[in-house]
Design a protein around this motif. Structure first.
Motif, mmCIF file in Angstrom:
data_model
loop_
_atom_site.group_PDB
_atom_site.id
_atom_site.type_symbol
_atom_site.label_atom_id
_atom_site.label_comp_id
_atom_site.label_asym_id
_atom_site.label_seq_id
_atom_site.Cartn_x
_atom_site.Cartn_y
_atom_site.Cartn_z
ATOM 1 N N LYS A 98 43.985 42.887 34.892
ATOM 2 C CA LYS A 98 44.902 43.608 34.132
ATOM 3 C C LYS A 98 46.195 43.424 35.256
ATOM 4 C CE LYS A 98 46.263 47.534 31.973
ATOM 5 N NZ LYS A 98 45.854 49.520 31.472
ATOM 6 N N ASN A 99 45.864 44.066 36.032
ATOM 7 C CA ASN A 99 46.401 44.964 37.583
ATOM 8 C C ASN A 99 46.672 43.367 38.707
ATOM 9 O OD1 ASN A 99 47.415 47.062 36.804
ATOM 10 N ND2 ASN A 99 45.121 47.489 37.091
ATOM 11 N N GLY A 100 46.498 42.339 38.174
ATOM 12 C CA GLY A 100 46.174 41.221 39.342
ATOM 13 C C GLY A 100 47.548 40.145 39.108
ATOM 14 N N TYR A 101 48.414 40.926 39.024
ATOM 15 C CA TYR A 101 50.309 40.079 38.959
ATOM 16 C C TYR A 101 50.288 38.698 38.025
ATOM 17 C CZ TYR A 101 49.820 43.122 43.189
ATOM 18 O OH TYR A 101 50.090 44.053 44.457
ATOM 19 N N ALA A 102 49.314 38.680 37.350
ATOM 20 C CA ALA A 102 49.254 37.024 36.696
ATOM 21 C C ALA A 102 49.854 35.961 37.531
ATOM 22 C CB ALA A 102 50.645 37.660 35.353
ATOM 23 N N VAL A 103 49.395 35.952 38.260
ATOM 24 C CA VAL A 103 49.747 34.342 39.318
ATOM 25 C C VAL A 103 48.704 33.786 38.880
ATOM 26 C CG1 VAL A 103 49.430 33.202 41.493
ATOM 27 C CG2 VAL A 103 50.334 35.705 41.118
ATOM 28 N N THR B 71 30.012 48.759 35.518
ATOM 29 C CA THR B 71 30.452 48.736 36.261
ATOM 30 C C THR B 71 31.747 48.128 36.334
ATOM 31 O OG1 THR B 71 29.320 51.256 36.963
ATOM 32 C CG2 THR B 71 30.961 50.306 38.269
ATOM 33 N N PHE B 72 30.296 46.682 37.163
ATOM 34 C CA PHE B 72 31.070 44.899 37.265
ATOM 35 C C PHE B 72 32.003 44.739 36.113
ATOM 36 C CE2 PHE B 72 31.010 40.847 36.987
ATOM 37 C CZ PHE B 72 31.785 40.435 38.140
ATOM 38 N N GLN B 73 32.285 45.412 34.975
ATOM 39 C CA GLN B 73 33.228 44.637 34.066
ATOM 40 C C GLN B 73 34.680 45.156 34.047
ATOM 41 O OE1 GLN B 73 30.912 44.629 29.928
ATOM 42 N NE2 GLN B 73 29.656 42.970 30.331
ATOM 43 N N ASP B 74 33.840 46.638 34.076
ATOM 44 C CA ASP B 74 34.858 47.271 34.633
ATOM 45 C C ASP B 74 35.979 47.198 35.354
ATOM 46 O OD1 ASP B 74 34.150 49.542 32.452
ATOM 47 O OD2 ASP B 74 33.888 50.849 33.605
ATOM 48 N N ILE B 75 35.610 46.708 36.447
ATOM 49 C CA ILE B 75 36.212 46.100 37.652
ATOM 50 C C ILE B 75 36.780 45.170 37.567
ATOM 51 C CG2 ILE B 75 35.576 45.371 40.203
ATOM 52 C CD1 ILE B 75 33.851 47.282 40.579
ATOM 53 N N ARG B 76 36.300 44.160 36.331
ATOM 54 C CA ARG B 76 36.506 42.933 36.071
ATOM 55 C C ARG B 76 37.747 43.065 35.558
ATOM 56 N NH1 ARG B 76 33.802 38.577 32.690
ATOM 57 N NH2 ARG B 76 36.439 37.005 32.178
ATOM 58 N N TYR B 77 37.493 43.411 34.571
ATOM 59 C CA TYR B 77 38.853 43.747 33.558
ATOM 60 C C TYR B 77 40.175 44.867 34.301
ATOM 61 C CZ TYR B 77 41.646 46.463 30.488
ATOM 62 O OH TYR B 77 43.170 47.303 29.233
ATOM 63 N N TYR B 78 39.780 45.516 35.188
ATOM 64 C CA TYR B 78 41.051 45.600 36.041
ATOM 65 C C TYR B 78 41.570 45.158 37.546
ATOM 66 C CZ TYR B 78 44.033 48.528 40.063
ATOM 67 O OH TYR B 78 44.548 49.388 40.871
#
Length: 75
Positions: A13-18, A3-10
């Motif tokens: 992926k959706n971190g705006y690439a800042v 679950t931690f890896q899924d949250i990290r991946y999310y």
């Protein structure tokens, strides 16, 4: 642990690439920029999180304004 890896991946992926764009601009590793934002947010009680969101908004706006055109006729 999965679950931690899924949250990290999310969030990666959706971190705006800042973080990755800022790291590319500064010539640093993305991991170090992310760690800076995390530690600075804890130390300053979230002020750096607001800076991160401001950068994300600015980069998104910049991408919308400065799109690359392949030809003169794309205007």
């Amino acid at each position: 642990m999965n679950t931690f890896q899924d949250i990290r991946y999310y969030f990666e992926k959706n971190g705006y690439a800042v973080s990755s764009r800022l790291a590319d601009r500064l010539g640093m590793k993305t991991k170090n920029v992310r760690l800076f934002f995390i530690y600075a947010s804890f130390f300053t009680l979230g002020i750096w999180f607001l800076v991160y969101l401001t950068l994300a908004f600015w980069l998104k706006l910049k991408d919308l304004v400065y799109t690359k055109r392949t030809s003169v006729f794309d205007l």
